[in-house]
Structures are given as structure tokens and as C-alpha cells.
Design an enzyme around this catalytic site. Structure first.
Site, PDB file in Angstrom:
ATOM      1  N   GLU A 203       0.796  -1.239   0.000  1.00 45.71           N
ATOM      2  CA  GLU A 203       0.000   0.000   0.000  1.00 45.71           C
ATOM      3  C   GLU A 203       0.830   1.292   0.000  1.00 45.71           C
ATOM      4  OE1 GLU A 203      -2.606  -0.416   3.375  1.00 45.71           O
ATOM      5  OE2 GLU A 203      -3.618  -2.146   2.532  1.00 45.71           O
TER       6      GLU A 203
ATOM      7  N   GLU B  79      -6.286 -10.763  -1.130  1.00 45.15           N
ATOM      8  CA  GLU B  79      -7.041 -10.576   0.118  1.00 45.15           C
ATOM      9  C   GLU B  79      -8.526 -10.473  -0.213  1.00 45.15           C
ATOM     10  OE1 GLU B  79      -5.453  -7.352   2.498  1.00 45.15           O
ATOM     11  OE2 GLU B  79      -3.403  -7.810   1.930  1.00 45.15           O
TER      12      GLU B  79
HETATM   13  C1  XIL Z   1      -6.006  -6.386   8.505  1.00 42.24           C
HETATM   14  C2  XIL Z   1      -6.261  -7.590   9.419  1.00 42.24           C
HETATM   15  O1  XIL Z   1      -7.173  -8.450   8.776  1.00 42.24           O
HETATM   16  C3  XIL Z   1      -6.801  -7.134  10.754  1.00 42.24           C
HETATM   17  O2  XIL Z   1      -6.892  -8.232  11.655  1.00 42.24           O
HETATM   18  C4  XIL Z   1      -5.881  -6.057  11.341  1.00 42.24           C
HETATM   19  O3  XIL Z   1      -6.460  -5.564  12.535  1.00 42.24           O
HETATM   20  C5  XIL Z   1      -5.679  -4.922  10.366  1.00 42.24           C
HETATM   21  O4  XIL Z   1      -5.169  -5.443   9.150  1.00 42.24           O
HETATM   22  N1  XIL Z   1      -4.812  -4.621   3.892  1.00 42.24           N
HETATM   23  C6  XIL Z   1      -3.821  -5.486   4.260  1.00 42.24           C
HETATM   24  C7  XIL Z   1      -4.050  -6.388   5.410  1.00 42.24           C
HETATM   25  O5  XIL Z   1      -2.790  -5.579   3.583  1.00 42.24           O
HETATM   26  O6  XIL Z   1      -2.867  -6.654   6.113  1.00 42.24           O
HETATM   27  C8  XIL Z   1      -5.093  -5.840   6.357  1.00 42.24           C
HETATM   28  O7  XIL Z   1      -5.355  -6.840   7.343  1.00 42.24           O
HETATM   29  C9  XIL Z   1      -6.346  -5.462   5.600  1.00 42.24           C
HETATM   30  C10 XIL Z   1      -6.062  -4.404   4.574  1.00 42.24           C
END
Ligand code: XIL
Length: 378
Positions: A161, A266
Site C-alpha cells: 500500500e 485478500e
Molecule cells: C487487517 C487484518 O485483517 C486485521 O486483523 C488487522 O487488525 C488490520 O489489518 N490490507 C492489508 C491487510 O494488507 O494486512 C489488512 O489486514 C487489511 C487491509
């Protein structure tokens, strides 16, 4: 009642022996089988899951998926909370679990603006942190973490990101203290730490035109400097009606000829009302709970269940169509109860964004996804 420690202990013995705990999904088709000629199918595993709190969920992972990503346990704040303190317990078990089950193991992530402890960016009391010191910290973190799992973690989200929706570089501490080249440095350090690991750039809202341009430019720049990058991770935190199927299609067209692997890293489809953030996955953006934002506390109505199933099918049809460019599709969590969407962007809601429900039963969306791929019969 077995207490939590005993349960964890049994579960970790079972996992380390490679014992399969019978699960509810055992009688169902497996995603990894259904898509074996197309792409790998994976899930994120949570810290409590790998430490043994949910043996049935782990059994489901072994039965359904052939690639895993840690949801939080390799993030800087979990694995390296203090300058001289590393916490590899969960990470070691995560990698062992993947190896026992012959899975493709993904590391997430090495350099991100979020879930990174404040000390990383702090200088001496009098002076702000300088570029060289932060580069050294980055290098030594990457060396310690990626180096520890050298040859065992197969691919790393090296930078997560770094680009804003309009294509500008995010003004993170990394960018402000080191400069724009922090991204190339991270990739170089990761390559030095594990020369065989695949290295990825990972981001959300990757269908937005400004972001598409910037990600393409970034990949081309790294390649022109002979800096190794194998893939672009498209997070896939999407909803029931965004991005459109055309926008998803266009991502494959746009990124498809970059000469890198594409992966959906994701995937989850929130079914809940947008509190006004218009999608994305910026963890720093949150909204307060208000009336109407949590409509399905007592269960998901049949018609929404069906909409979710149809939307998943539409998305997977695109994935299958572009399977030659798509290396992997990873869901962000094993079951609805684990999903971060229950707490983001609004805390304490009840969301249903995944293929397995809170009891680990496959949902209508699971069947509709499986049906997008008809197994080849000889
Ligand atoms: C999220 C997790 O799922 C949560 O448990 C944590 O509190 C915050 O992060 N983008 C990403 C992930 O790359 O690492 C994030 O994961 C969600 C958004």
C-alpha cells in the site's frame, strides 16, 4: 472443559504431526482441487488459529486450500515489537503448518505504513530520524524476518500500500524519511535476504485509473533497474456492487502485459452498507456505528446470500477466464467470524464476506464459486 492452553497444546501436536482433524467440510469439494488447472486458492490464517484456538478451522484450511498467508503474525508490530525483541512463535508454527501440508507459503508483509511500531521511525530525543538510519533498520528487519525463513517462505509482499488512489506516492514515514526510493530499497533488501523468494508489490483499490497507472510505472521502473519483482498483489477487498465486472476485467487487461504474475491476495466481499468511505481498504479510515449500518446481526437473509453467491460467481468467472495471468486467489480469512470486516471500517458489526460461515459450513457462495469451474473428466 479443556482449557485454552491444553487445547492449543493438543492442536499444535496434531498440526506438527500432520494429523488431519475431521472437519465439517470433509465431505465437500475442495477449492484447491476445483481450480487446480487454473490458479492456487488460499486463505489468510489468524494468530489465534495457528496457535491452536480453532483446530477445526485449521483442518478446513488443510482440506480446502493450497496456499496460506498470515493475517497479522508477520507484520512488523507482531514479529518485531521492540528493537531487540523478535516474536517468531506464531510465525514458526505458520510456516511449519504450510510445509506439513505442502502449501505455497506467502509472507505478509515487510514494509507497510500500518501495524509498524512507533520506535521504527523515532530518532534520538533531539534529532528526527535520518534516511540512513531508517534504511539500516529496514534492511536489518528484512534480513531478520525474511532471512529466518529463507527457502521456506515462497513469496513476500515486500511493500504494501505505498500508492494513493490518485496514483501519488503515499506520504508515509517511509517515504518522508527515506524518499521515493524506499520501495526499490525494500525489494533489494528482500532479494538479498532470500534470493529465491518471489517478491510482490501489494495494494488495494487497484482498479482505480490513477492507481493502475502508478502501479504499472512502479513495476516498469523496478524492472528497468533490474530489481527483482515477480508479482503484483491485488487485494480484492470488494463489495456486492463495486468494482464493476468491467473494472475487474480491465485490471487483467491493464496489468496483464507487465510481465509479472498477478494474484488476488485478500479477497472478501462485504455485504454491509458503506458508511460513506466508498470502499477501499485503508485501515486508518474508520466510521462510527449508527442506525442501519449493521442490518444482519441475526443472520443473512436468503436474498442477500443469493446476491453474494451470484457476485462471487461473476468474479470467479473472470478469474478463470484470465487464469493464464493469475497465479493465486487468496481469501482474507477462513470463515465469516474471522473476517476483519466485522470490525472495519465500523467496529462491532456482523459481516458475511467469505465462503464459509461461522460454523465453518460452506455457504451458497462456495457452491457457486466451485461451479464456475467444471472439473476436467478424462
Ligand atoms: C487487517 C487484518 O485483517 C486485521 O486483523 C488487522 O487488525 C488490520 O489489518 N490490507 C492489508 C491487510 O494488507 O494486512 C489488512 O489486514 C487489511 C487491509
Amino acid at each position: 472443559m479443556i482449557d485454552r492452553v491444553t487445547k492449543r497444546c493438543f492442536a499444535s501436536i496434531a498440526v506438527s504431526l500432520g494429523v488431519v482433524i475431521p472437519s465439517l467440510a470433509a465431505e465437500h469439494a475442495a477449492l484447491k482441487e476445483a481450480f487446480k488447472d487454473n490458479f492456487r486458492v488460499g486463505t489468510a490464517i489468524s494468530t489465534p488459529q495457528i496457535l491452536g484456538d480453532e483446530p477445526a478451522a485449521l483442518a478446513l484450511v488443510a482440506q480446502q486450500f493450497n496456499t496460506i498467508t498470515p493475517e497479522n503474525l508477520l507484520k512488523w508490530q507482531e514479529v518485531h515489537p521492540q528493537p531487540d525483541e523478535f516474536n517468531f512463535d506464531a510465525a514458526d508454527r505458520f510456516v511449519e503448518f504450510g510445509e506439513k501440508n505442502g502449501m505455497f507459503i506467502v509472507g505478509h508483509n515487510l514494509v507497510w505504513h500500518s501495524q509498524t511500531p512507533a520506535w521504527v521511525f523515532k530518532g534520538d530525543s533531539a534529532k528526527p530520524l535520518d534516511r540512513e538510519t531508517l534504511l539500516k533498520r529496514m534492511q536489518s528487519h528484512i534480513q531478520s524476518v525474511a532471512g529466518r525463513f529463507k527457502g521456506r517462505i515462497n513469496g513476500w509482499d515486500v511493500v504494501n500500500e505505498a500508492i494513493e488512489d490518485d496514483g501519488a506516492l503515499r506520504k508515509s514515514k517511509w517515504q518522508q524519511i527515506i524518499g521515493d526510493d524506499f520501495i526499490e530499497k525494500a525489494f533489494q533488501f528482500a532479494h538479498e535476504a532470500d534470493p529465491k523468494a518471489e517478491l510482490y508489490y501489494n495494494d488495494y483499490n487497484e482498479w482505480k485509473p490513477g492507481k493502475i497507472k502508478a502501479i504499472k510505472k512502479l513495476v516498469q521502473k523496478l524492472k528497468s533497474k533490474n530489481i527483482r519483482i515477480e508479482g503484483v498483489g491485488l487485494q480484492g477487498h470488494w463489495g456486492l456492487d463495486y468494482p464493476s465486472t468491467q473494472e475487474i476485467e480491465s485490471m487483467f487487461a491493464e496489468y496483464g502485459d507487465l510481465g509479472v504474475k498477478l494474484m488476488v491476495t485478500e479477497l472478501d466481499l462485504t455485504v454491509l452498507p458503506d458508511p460513506g468511505l466508498r470502499g477501499g481498504a485503508d485501515v486508518a479510515r474508520r466510521a462510527e456505528m449508527r442506525k442501519g449500518l449493521d442490518p444482519y446481526r441475526d443472520g443473512l437473509p436468503e436474498d442477500v446470500q443469493r446476491r453474494l453467491a451470484e457476485r462471487y460467481a461473476a468474479i470467479f468467472r473472470i478469474f478463470v477466464k484470465h487464469a493464464n495471468k493469475l497465479d493465486r486467489v487468496t481469501f482474507w480469512g477462513v470463515h465469516d467470524g474471522q473476517s476483519w470486516h466485522n470490525n472495519w471500517p465500523v467496529r462491532g458489526r456482523t459481516d458475511y464476506p467469505l465462503l464459509f460461515d461461522r460454523q465453518l459450513h460452506p455457504k451458497m457462495a462456495f457452491d457457486s464459486v466451485i461451479q464456475t469451474q467444471t472439473p476436467v473428466r478424462k
